[in-house]
Design a protein around this motif. Structure first.
Motif, PDB file in Angstrom:
ATOM      1  N   GLY A  12     -33.108 -58.626 -31.765  1.00 42.02           N
ATOM      2  CA  GLY A  12     -34.196 -59.468 -32.256  1.00 42.02           C
ATOM      3  C   GLY A  12     -33.772 -60.430 -33.356  1.00 42.02           C
ATOM      4  O   GLY A  12     -34.624 -60.976 -34.065  1.00 42.02           O
ATOM      5  N   TRP A  13     -32.486 -60.653 -33.497  1.00 46.17           N
ATOM      6  CA  TRP A  13     -31.970 -61.574 -34.518  1.00 46.17           C
ATOM      7  C   TRP A  13     -31.900 -62.968 -33.920  1.00 46.17           C
ATOM      8  O   TRP A  13     -30.837 -63.501 -33.618  1.00 46.17           O
ATOM      9  N   LEU A  14     -33.059 -63.576 -33.753  1.00 45.28           N
ATOM     10  CA  LEU A  14     -33.135 -64.837 -33.030  1.00 45.28           C
ATOM     11  C   LEU A  14     -32.398 -65.968 -33.733  1.00 45.28           C
ATOM     12  O   LEU A  14     -31.753 -66.794 -33.077  1.00 45.28           O
ATOM     13  N   GLY A  15     -32.462 -66.007 -35.035  1.00 43.98           N
ATOM     14  CA  GLY A  15     -31.735 -67.044 -35.780  1.00 43.98           C
ATOM     15  C   GLY A  15     -30.233 -66.893 -35.620  1.00 43.98           C
ATOM     16  O   GLY A  15     -29.505 -67.879 -35.442  1.00 43.98           O
ATOM     17  N   GLU A  16     -29.769 -65.666 -35.678  1.00 38.07           N
ATOM     18  CA  GLU A  16     -28.339 -65.376 -35.478  1.00 38.07           C
ATOM     19  C   GLU A  16     -27.916 -65.766 -34.069  1.00 38.07           C
ATOM     20  O   GLU A  16     -26.870 -66.381 -33.865  1.00 38.07           O
ATOM     21  N   ALA A  17     -28.730 -65.413 -33.086  1.00 36.33           N
ATOM     22  CA  ALA A  17     -28.413 -65.743 -31.689  1.00 36.33           C
ATOM     23  C   ALA A  17     -28.342 -67.251 -31.504  1.00 36.33           C
ATOM     24  O   ALA A  17     -27.418 -67.761 -30.853  1.00 36.33           O
ATOM     25  N   GLU A  18     -29.268 -67.968 -32.097  1.00 39.65           N
ATOM     26  CA  GLU A  18     -29.265 -69.430 -31.972  1.00 39.65           C
ATOM     27  C   GLU A  18     -28.036 -70.034 -32.633  1.00 39.65           C
ATOM     28  O   GLU A  18     -27.395 -70.932 -32.080  1.00 39.65           O
ATOM     29  N   GLY A  19     -27.681 -69.541 -33.807  1.00 39.58           N
ATOM     30  CA  GLY A  19     -26.494 -70.034 -34.492  1.00 39.58           C
ATOM     31  C   GLY A  19     -25.221 -69.788 -33.692  1.00 39.58           C
ATOM     32  O   GLY A  19     -24.343 -70.660 -33.599  1.00 39.58           O
ATOM     33  N   LEU A  20     -25.131 -68.620 -33.094  1.00 39.01           N
ATOM     34  CA  LEU A  20     -23.970 -68.303 -32.264  1.00 39.01           C
ATOM     35  C   LEU A  20     -23.918 -69.180 -31.018  1.00 39.01           C
ATOM     36  O   LEU A  20     -22.842 -69.605 -30.593  1.00 39.01           O
ATOM     37  N   GLN A  21     -25.077 -69.480 -30.443  1.00 43.56           N
ATOM     38  CA  GLN A  21     -25.115 -70.345 -29.266  1.00 43.56           C
ATOM     39  C   GLN A  21     -24.669 -71.759 -29.613  1.00 43.56           C
ATOM     40  O   GLN A  21     -23.954 -72.402 -28.839  1.00 43.56           O
ATOM     41  N   VAL A  22     -25.049 -72.233 -30.790  1.00 43.91           N
ATOM     42  CA  VAL A  22     -24.608 -73.555 -31.240  1.00 43.91           C
ATOM     43  C   VAL A  22     -23.092 -73.559 -31.433  1.00 43.91           C
ATOM     44  O   VAL A  22     -22.403 -74.498 -31.013  1.00 43.91           O
TER      45      VAL A  22
END
Length: 55
Positions: A12-22
């Motif tokens: 549920g770490w959506l911000g972390e997931a988004e940063g990693l995707q970037v």
């Protein structure tokens, strides 16, 4: 990195997931640019080194 993205989504770490995707997208783009640049190397004249006595 893909495993870390999956873990972040699971946790549920959506911000972390988004940063990693970037970051992953940036790395993939850099690899594509490097692949396109293959064979386009040019020679660079570095000159002839001199010793202290050559001055």
């Amino acid at each position: 990195m893909i495993a870390r993205i999956a873990e972040a989504k699971t946790e549920g770490w959506l911000g972390e997931a988004e940063g990693l995707q970037v970051s992953l997208a940036g790395a993939e783009e850099k690899l594509r640019r490097l692949d396109r640049g293959q064979g386009q190397h040019t020679a660079v004249d570095l000159g002839i080194p001199s010793t202290r006595g050559d001055r």
